[in-house]
Scaffold this motif. Structure first.
Motif, PDB file in Angstrom:
ATOM      1  N   ARG A 181     -17.753 -95.488   7.946  1.00 10.60           N
ATOM      2  CA  ARG A 181     -17.128 -94.307   8.547  1.00 10.60           C
ATOM      3  C   ARG A 181     -18.182 -93.251   8.897  1.00 10.60           C
ATOM      4  N   HIS A 182     -19.150 -93.056   8.028  1.00 10.17           N
ATOM      5  CA  HIS A 182     -20.205 -92.083   8.309  1.00 10.17           C
ATOM      6  C   HIS A 182     -21.067 -92.539   9.485  1.00 10.17           C
ATOM      7  N   LEU A 183     -21.327 -93.833   9.562  1.00 11.60           N
ATOM      8  CA  LEU A 183     -22.111 -94.363  10.682  1.00 11.60           C
ATOM      9  C   LEU A 183     -21.380 -94.126  11.999  1.00 11.60           C
ATOM     10  N   ARG A 184     -20.088 -94.388  12.019  1.00  9.39           N
ATOM     11  CA  ARG A 184     -19.306 -94.172  13.240  1.00  9.39           C
ATOM     12  C   ARG A 184     -19.220 -92.696  13.595  1.00  9.39           C
ATOM     13  N   ALA A 185     -19.086 -91.854  12.569  1.00  8.70           N
ATOM     14  CA  ALA A 185     -19.008 -90.414  12.827  1.00  8.70           C
ATOM     15  C   ALA A 185     -20.286 -89.896  13.477  1.00  8.70           C
ATOM     16  N   GLU A 186     -21.404 -90.522  13.153  1.00  8.85           N
ATOM     17  CA  GLU A 186     -22.684 -90.102  13.726  1.00  8.85           C
ATOM     18  C   GLU A 186     -23.076 -90.969  14.915  1.00  8.85           C
ATOM     19  N   LYS A 187     -22.096 -91.694  15.456  1.00  2.22           N
ATOM     20  CA  LYS A 187     -22.272 -92.488  16.678  1.00  2.22           C
ATOM     21  C   LYS A 187     -23.424 -93.488  16.577  1.00  2.22           C
ATOM     22  N   GLY A 188     -23.557 -94.098  15.400  1.00  5.97           N
ATOM     23  CA  GLY A 188     -24.549 -95.158  15.215  1.00  5.97           C
ATOM     24  C   GLY A 188     -25.911 -94.697  14.755  1.00  5.97           C
ATOM     25  N   ASP A 189     -26.095 -93.394  14.565  1.00  5.58           N
ATOM     26  CA  ASP A 189     -27.380 -92.870  14.092  1.00  5.58           C
ATOM     27  C   ASP A 189     -27.444 -93.057  12.578  1.00  5.58           C
ATOM     28  N   ALA A 190     -28.061 -94.149  12.130  1.00  2.00           N
ATOM     29  CA  ALA A 190     -28.073 -94.492  10.708  1.00  2.00           C
ATOM     30  C   ALA A 190     -28.804 -93.450   9.868  1.00  2.00           C
ATOM     31  N   LYS A 191     -29.900 -92.927  10.368  1.00  3.30           N
ATOM     32  CA  LYS A 191     -30.671 -91.944   9.594  1.00  3.30           C
ATOM     33  C   LYS A 191     -29.860 -90.683   9.340  1.00  3.30           C
ATOM     34  N   LEU A 192     -29.134 -90.215  10.367  1.00  2.00           N
ATOM     35  CA  LEU A 192     -28.290 -89.042  10.187  1.00  2.00           C
ATOM     36  C   LEU A 192     -27.104 -89.376   9.278  1.00  2.00           C
ATOM     37  N   ALA A 193     -26.568 -90.578   9.427  1.00  6.12           N
ATOM     38  CA  ALA A 193     -25.449 -91.005   8.582  1.00  6.12           C
ATOM     39  C   ALA A 193     -25.873 -91.053   7.113  1.00  6.12           C
ATOM     40  N   ILE A 194     -27.095 -91.511   6.847  1.00  7.03           N
ATOM     41  CA  ILE A 194     -27.609 -91.543   5.473  1.00  7.03           C
ATOM     42  C   ILE A 194     -27.660 -90.139   4.891  1.00  7.03           C
ATOM     43  N   LYS A 195     -28.174 -89.212   5.665  1.00  8.10           N
ATOM     44  CA  LYS A 195     -28.274 -87.816   5.222  1.00  8.10           C
ATOM     45  C   LYS A 195     -26.898 -87.242   4.913  1.00  8.10           C
ATOM     46  N   LYS A 196     -25.946 -87.480   5.829  1.00  9.38           N
ATOM     47  CA  LYS A 196     -24.601 -86.938   5.653  1.00  9.38           C
ATOM     48  C   LYS A 196     -23.877 -87.627   4.487  1.00  9.38           C
ATOM     49  N   LEU A 197     -24.059 -88.933   4.345  1.00 12.06           N
ATOM     50  CA  LEU A 197     -23.396 -89.662   3.275  1.00 12.06           C
ATOM     51  C   LEU A 197     -23.914 -89.235   1.910  1.00 12.06           C
TER      52      LEU A 197
END
Length: 294
Positions: free
Chosen positions: A67-83
């Motif tokens: 869900r975090h990956l999709r919320a960040e439109k595939g940006d894994a690095k940003l998704a990691i930070k947010k998660l």
């Protein structure tokens, strides 16, 4: 997090593990993939690899990373930070303590907080849309407290409950919010800090959880309040907000809901449903059931 195949949805897997078959398809029940399968698989692998064991143990469910990956439109690095931020927030805010307040060994102080916050029926989860997503009702004019932190605990309790009800009912991921603004006056508007805190929780800590937010009976004065807060609403969330006015609003609801099961202020055809009973809802109704659920 577990990444599941289409035919493995009901199998239990250990949190933090990926399936051995790298050709398997990542899926969320009832949700269309927003990215390519390869992007989602590699992104989830990168996210999980960046989490330590304590963080993995605190994932809310097997699809939180996706869900975090999709919320960040595939940006894994940003998704990691947010998660990572979301996982730390869940720990510090005491989400598990909030969820379990009315369990046998629930925290007594939290139970008292939740009982007070809910006594007017300003928030509750009741019923589902036609596809099985729970409905989280909010009635701002019934606000009875002023302490922001406890109001946010009340919010989190109902978000978690709506998620649990949806998962049990249909296996879906998202829930609906219905807000009744009947009788709303500008003096009923929450402080800006409370509005921003609410948006932060919904947008940052529960990404890809909100299906639709239906705003009913917004008076003319509501425009002033909306103009103040809309700058803090992200574009994706804005697309999910539906202002329901007159017949057009009823048509929108009738398309998505069985109108015999929704509250009368939304155009429900059953008249007034059974009056909300806070004590029954909190203390007697299972957490993964909505109020008055048969």
């Amino acid at each position: 997090m577990t990444v599941t195949t289409m035919d493995e949805t009901n199998e239990e897997k250990k949190t933090g593990e990926l399936p051995e078959n790298e050709g398997n398809v990542i899926t969320l029940v009832g949700e269309k993939s927003q990215l390519s399968e390869e992007v989602e698989r590699k992104g989830c692998e990168e996210i999980l690899a960046a989490l330590n064991e304590d963080e993995k143990s605190r994932l809310s469910d097997e699809h939180m990373a996706l869900r975090h990956l999709r919320a960040e439109k595939g940006d894994a690095k940003l998704a990691i930070k947010k998660l990572k931020k979301a996982l730390q927030w869940r720990k510090e805010f005491g989400v598990d303590k909030i969820k379990n307040a009315f369990s046998k060994n629930g925290d007594q102080e939290m139970r008292s907080v939740m009982t007070l916050e809910n006594e007017t029926g300003k928030c509750y989860v009741r019923g589902y849309d036609k596809e099985g997503r729970a409905v989280f009702y909010m009635r701002p004019v019934l606000e009875n407290t002023k302490e922001e932190i406890n109001q946010m605990r009340q919010l989190v309790y109902h978000v978690e409950r709506a998620i649990a009800c949806t998962a049990r009912k249909s296996g879906l991921e998202k829930f609906n919010i219905v807000i009744d603004y009947k009788g709303f006056r500008l003096r009923d508007a929450p402080p800006m800090s409370t509005s921003k805190h609410t948006l932060e929780i919904l947008q940052d800590y529960y990404p890809e959880r909100l299906h639709r937010a239906y705003m009913f009976n917004p008076p003319f004065i509501f425009r002033t309040f909306w103009n103040l807060i809309k700058a803090f609403v992200d574009p994706v969330t804005k697309q999910k907000i539906v202002f329901c006015h007159g017949k057009a609003g009823l048509v929108e609801m009738a398309d998505k809901f069985d109108m015999s099961t929704v509250e009368d202020f939304t155009g429900g055809t059953a008249g007034e449903l059974r009056a909300f009973d806070s004590q029954e809802y909190l203390a007697s109704t299972p957490f993964d059931h909505t109020f008055d659920e048969a």
